[in-house]
Motif scaffolding. Structure first.
Motif: not given
Length: 184
Positions: A138, A148-149, A161
């Motif tokens: 992403t 989503g990190t 992620e």
């Protein structure tokens, strides 16, 4: 049969995929050509400038090896048959994945120049993409952690992620949300 696109009529019968962004559309033909139309602000059409277009035109490269598309709000993305991923439009928040926040009016390759991208989606200044190895990457606007990190920091180049799983099989990117399906 003729298809009405806005007020324009297009009699092509070889369209295979179409997506709508916030103010623009992208469509693929079976021969791998990419066609765009709508508001051209930020260069989101990939035609070399920010002109708005009322009927389908080919992106500036006139390539015939496109196989996947993503339409965000002010940006666009596409995958070629060689697995490379290209972006254009607003670079705000790093949405183009080229390590900058600079807008581009023509397709540019994402910074890591990977050749194993297979699926993608675009939202509000963000992009999510899957690689053939099942990993999910992403970049862009990380509003409320949508990337989503594990944090809310905007990211200017592709990052994996936080779970680093290799069993992702599909993804969907909305306005400010990203969903994925994992194989178990």
């Amino acid at each position: 049969f003729p298809v009405t696109i806005g007020r324009e009529r297009c009699s092509a019968t070889d369209w295979c995929n179409i997506l709508a962004g916030a103010c623009h559309s992208l469509a693929l033909k079976t021969g791998g050509s990419l066609w765009v139309w709508g508001y051209g602000t930020y260069g989101r059409l990939g035609i070399g400038n920010s002109t708005s277009i009322c009927s389908p035109v080919r992106e500036i490269c006139s390539a015939t090896d496109w196989c996947g598309i993503g339409a965000g709000t002010q940006n666009s993305a596409a995958i070629k048959t060689d697995g490379s991923l290209w972006t254009w439009g607003s670079g705000s928040a790093g949405a183009l994945g080229d390590g900058t926040i600079v807008s581009k009016c023509s397709p540019i390759r994402e910074i890591c120049s990977a050749t194993n991208w297979c699926r993608l989606g675009a939202g509000v200044q963000l992009v999510g993409a899957l690689k053939t190895d099942g990993s999910l990457w992403t970049w862009g606007c990380n509003y409320q952690g949508v990337l989503g990190t594990g944090n809310t920091t905007n990211i200017c180049s592709p990052v994996r992620e936080v779970s680093s799983s290799s069993d992702w099989s599909d993804l969907s990117v909305g306005r400010s949300v990203m969903l994925g399906i994992r194989r178990f």
